[in-house]
Design an enzyme around this catalytic site. Structure first.
Site, short mmCIF file in Angstrom:
data_model
loop_
_atom_site.label_atom_id
_atom_site.label_comp_id
_atom_site.label_asym_id
_atom_site.label_seq_id
_atom_site.Cartn_x
_atom_site.Cartn_y
_atom_site.Cartn_z
CG ASN A 128 14.14 14.23 11.03
OD1 ASN A 128 14.83 15.25 11.12
ND2 ASN A 128 13.49 13.90 9.92
CG HIS A 152 12.53 12.64 5.82
ND1 HIS A 152 11.38 13.31 5.48
CD2 HIS A 152 12.32 12.15 7.06
CE1 HIS A 152 10.52 13.22 6.48
NE2 HIS A 152 11.06 12.53 7.45
N GLY A 161 3.54 13.43 10.70
CA GLY A 161 3.02 14.67 11.27
C GLY A 161 1.51 14.79 11.24
#
Ligand SMILES: O=C[C@H](O)COP(=O)(O)O
Length: 251
Positions: free
Chosen positions: A12, A100, A176
């Protein structure tokens, strides 16, 4: 024992890159896919919507698949700035990510909206990757499995099968951040997801479940070996061809 579900490694790219960057990355990944000639795993990249067509063109003939990061539930109409599943399909996409956590948080997407988007993907002939995952507060409150169950029940449309659904488990706190759940925690979440899917589809055993959240070349092998993990949804590491291909090799 041979895997019964073909691993899917999905990148992604999120809101990163302009055409020159995207084409260079796509060509490098496509070359790696072509050279490896994998028949036992699938690789997918999901560029920003403006780059889907160019990336699909660059990937042609390599075996690398291309998807969208989001779609609108409607096929067309007065929805300024949105992109339909049909438009993604027309641009060369085969998959689309829906629900998401960044869209759930940034755009207020509810389970009902995510479900409508998954149905839109089917209508257009795309394979939806439905994302679910708990926040850190939910995990710390011991509510992870309950949250996943609620999200699945609200986001997976009736009629889901092993052939038309992929689910991605992404703990929000792992995205992340460089943090990941333990292998045992991933396996427990995936086992629960498969159990809940059993009540929602007749074919839960065949549905591919991806893990996402700080997957990189160095941790891919152990995360991908966890029970009920059939691939990965990769963010940051998918922006570096060698790193993304290393994750795919670990599958
Ligand atoms: O869709 C991908 C995920 O949000 C994971 O992102 P990350 O690999 O940068 O943690």
């Amino acid at each position: 024992m041979a895997r019964t579900r073909r691993p899917l490694i999905a990148g992604n790219w999120k809101m990163n890159g302009v055409k020159a960057d995207a084409l260079a990355l796509a060509r490098d990944v496509a070359a790696g896919v072509k050279a490896s000639a994998w028949s036992d795993r699938e690789l997918l990249v999901c560029p920003p919507a403006t780059l889907v067509a160019a990336v699909a063109e660059a990937a042609k003939g390599s075996g690398l698949l291309v998807g969208g990061q989001n779609c609108h539930a409607k096929a067309s109409g007065a929805h300024t700035g949105d992109v339909s599943a049909e438009m993604l399909k027309d641009a060369g996409a085969t998959h689309v990510i829906v629900g998401h956590s960044e869209r759930r948080a940034d755009c207020g997407e509810t389970d009902a909206i995510v479900k409508a988007k998954a149905e839109a993907a089917w209508r257009a002939g795309l394979l939806p990757i439905v994302c679910i995952g708990e926040t850190l507060a939910e995990r710390e409150a011991g509510k992870t499995l309950e949250v996943l169950e609620t999200q699945l029940e609200g986001s997976v449309p009736a009629g889901a099968t092993a052939a038309n659904l992929v689910v991605a488990y992404e703990p929000v706190w792992a995205i992340g951040t460089g943090k990941t759940p333990t292998v045992a925690e991933v396996a427990a979440a995936h086992a629960h997801i498969r159990k809940v899917l059993g009540g929602l589809t007749g074919e839960a055993a065949g549905v591919r479940l991806l893990y996402g959240g700080s997957v990189k070349g160095s941790n891919a092998a152990e995360l991908l070996a966890a029970g009920d993990v059939d691939g990965a949804l990769v963010g940051g590491a998918s922006l570096v061809a060698a790193e993304f291909l290393a994750i795919a090799k670990a599958a």
